[in-house]
Design a protein around this motif. Structure first.
Motif, short mmCIF file in Angstrom:
data_model
loop_
_atom_site.label_atom_id
_atom_site.label_comp_id
_atom_site.label_asym_id
_atom_site.label_seq_id
_atom_site.Cartn_x
_atom_site.Cartn_y
_atom_site.Cartn_z
N ALA A 174 0.83 -1.20 0.00
CA ALA A 174 0.00 0.00 0.00
C ALA A 174 0.87 1.26 0.00
N LEU A 175 1.89 1.28 0.85
CA LEU A 175 2.79 2.44 0.88
C LEU A 175 3.47 2.64 -0.46
N ARG A 176 3.94 1.56 -1.08
CA ARG A 176 4.60 1.66 -2.38
C ARG A 176 3.68 2.26 -3.44
N LEU A 177 2.38 2.00 -3.29
CA LEU A 177 1.42 2.46 -4.30
C LEU A 177 0.76 3.77 -3.91
N GLY A 178 1.31 4.44 -2.89
CA GLY A 178 0.84 5.78 -2.54
C GLY A 178 -0.36 5.82 -1.62
N ILE A 179 -0.64 4.73 -0.91
CA ILE A 179 -1.77 4.68 0.02
C ILE A 179 -1.27 4.94 1.43
N ASP A 180 -1.91 5.84 2.13
CA ASP A 180 -1.49 6.15 3.50
C ASP A 180 -1.74 4.96 4.42
N ALA A 181 -0.82 4.78 5.37
CA ALA A 181 -0.95 3.69 6.34
C ALA A 181 -2.11 3.95 7.28
N ARG A 182 -2.74 2.88 7.73
CA ARG A 182 -3.86 2.99 8.65
C ARG A 182 -3.40 3.03 10.11
N VAL A 183 -2.15 2.60 10.35
CA VAL A 183 -1.61 2.52 11.72
C VAL A 183 -0.37 3.40 11.79
N ALA A 224 -12.35 -3.07 9.95
CA ALA A 224 -12.70 -1.94 9.10
C ALA A 224 -11.47 -1.35 8.43
N ASP A 225 -10.37 -1.23 9.18
CA ASP A 225 -9.15 -0.68 8.60
C ASP A 225 -8.52 -1.65 7.60
N TRP A 226 -8.50 -2.94 7.94
CA TRP A 226 -7.98 -3.92 6.97
C TRP A 226 -8.80 -3.89 5.69
N SER A 227 -10.12 -3.88 5.81
CA SER A 227 -10.99 -3.89 4.64
C SER A 227 -10.81 -2.62 3.81
N ALA A 228 -10.68 -1.47 4.48
CA ALA A 228 -10.50 -0.21 3.76
C ALA A 228 -9.17 -0.19 3.02
N GLN A 229 -8.12 -0.72 3.66
CA GLN A 229 -6.81 -0.75 2.99
C GLN A 229 -6.84 -1.69 1.79
N ALA A 230 -7.49 -2.85 1.94
CA ALA A 230 -7.61 -3.78 0.82
C ALA A 230 -8.37 -3.14 -0.33
N ALA A 231 -9.48 -2.44 -0.01
CA ALA A 231 -10.25 -1.77 -1.06
C ALA A 231 -9.42 -0.70 -1.75
N ALA A 232 -8.59 0.01 -0.98
CA ALA A 232 -7.73 1.03 -1.58
C ALA A 232 -6.72 0.41 -2.53
N LEU A 233 -6.14 -0.73 -2.14
CA LEU A 233 -5.21 -1.43 -3.03
C LEU A 233 -5.90 -1.84 -4.33
N LEU A 234 -7.11 -2.38 -4.21
CA LEU A 234 -7.84 -2.82 -5.39
C LEU A 234 -8.34 -1.64 -6.23
N GLY A 235 -8.35 -0.47 -5.63
CA GLY A 235 -8.77 0.72 -6.36
C GLY A 235 -7.64 1.48 -7.03
N THR A 236 -6.39 1.02 -6.84
CA THR A 236 -5.26 1.72 -7.46
C THR A 236 -5.20 1.45 -8.96
#
Length: 332
Positions: free
Chosen positions: A130-139, A175-187
């Motif tokens: 997620a970090l590599r693809l520009g997604i902010d960390a949840r923790v 909720a945070d795991w699911s949101a991060q997964a959705a963000a990865l799939l939305g890249t």
């Protein structure tokens, strides 16, 4: 490659609604003419229906017991390319398991993790990509340290995230795991194979982003299976096409780790492909055949080299070397 090969490679994405418009026009006419592809398409569609749960007006089948209705209220998944479809399916599988977890979050699962910690680990495990693809960390505290030993950094971050998540409710962790997964799939990287062909270094491996998505799928499925086993629930394996993608990734990594100096072993997955692992110039010293799921569980550290079901001939030491190196790859 023939039209048949082209369509067969598209079937998993077709079942998940992940085709581009031009690909969507290619598949239906071929299915009308090709019995084998039509049968495979129906099998994949059945798997997708299993993940989505039965219609409201139908009683659940035994296989649906695990996954009943869990995805009905979810929005349609994002359109993804074939390399990200296994991750999308693995995420859907764990999300479908969530209704079974109420009141059971403290059940021991694997290592010293309970169910809550296992989901927290997945939150940490997906974080690096997620970090590599520009997604902010949840923790808080996420970082990429190129100079650190990746295994130590991996364990340290998992411990940090689990410790953080134990201060929150399991539902917040999910909720945070699911949101991060959705963000990865939305890249864009999940939708564009050419963009995702670029390499990046994760977990000590420099691989195309396409293959890092497969690694994320591998881990999500393994830990969903871990949770299912801990709770006495049967988790279905990935669809055949997805499983083949995971096997091919594992074989490529295993071949790299073995190197050209290892005694050559003809390795095959039962009913599927085969490869020569080790030296490509010496005569094959042994043959090894594993079931695809068993091979993935071995790579994932869920089978031991001495006990994984297999068929072998030839040099027992060469076979043992392959099995032990495969098991040593586990980071899960």
């Amino acid at each position: 490659m023939t039209d048949h090969d082209d369509v067969r490679d598209l079937l998993a994405a077709w079942a998940f609604g992940a085709l581009e418009p031009a690909e969507e026009r290619l598949v239906p006419p071929h299915l009308a003419e090709c019995e084998s592809c039509a049968a495979e398409a129906e099998r994949l569609s059945a798997t997708v229906r299993l993940l989505a749960g039965p219609p409201l007006d139908e009683p659940p089948s035994p296989l649906d017991t695990l996954l009943t209705g869990a995805l009905r209220a979810r929005p349609a998944p994002p359109r993804v390319a074939r390399h990200a479809a296994p991750y999308a399916a693995a995420v859907a599988g764990l999300e479908a398991l969530l209704p079974e977890l109420a009141g059971r979050w403290s059940t021991p699962v694997v290592h010293d993790w309970d169910v809550h910690a296992t989901v927290a680990h997945l939150l940490a495990a997906d974080e690096h990509l997620a970090l590599r693809l520009g997604i902010d960390a949840r923790v808080p505290g996420a970082r990429i340290d190129e100079d650190a030993d990746w295994a130590e950094a991996w364990e340290r971050r998992t411990a940090e995230v689990i410790g953080h998540e134990y201060g929150r409710t399991p539902e917040e962790t999910v909720a945070d795991w699911s949101a991060q997964a959705a963000a990865l799939l939305g890249t864009p990287h999940a939708r564009d194979p050419e963009l995702a062909a670029g390499t990046t270094l994760l977990m000590g491996l420099r691989l195309p982003v396409t293959e890092h998505f497969l690694a994320r799928a591998f881990e999500a499925w393994i830990h969903t299976d871990d949770i299912g086993r801990a709770l006495g629930l049967a988790v279905p394996p990935p669809p055949e096409e997805h499983l083949g993608q995971l096997v091919r990734l594992a074989v490529r990594v295993l071949g790299t780790v073995l190197g050209a100096g290892a005694p050559p072993v003809l390795f095959a997955v039962r009913g599927g492909e085969e490869w020569v692992l080790g030296s490509q110039s010496d005569p094959v010293a042994a043959e090894l055949t594993l079931d695809a799921v068993d091979f993935c569980l071995l790579i994932g550290g869920r089978h031991a080299p001495d006990t994984v079901p297999r068929d072998t001939t030839g040099d027992a030491a060469a076979v043992r070397n392959v099995l032990e190196r495969a098991a040593s790859l586990s980071w899960l």
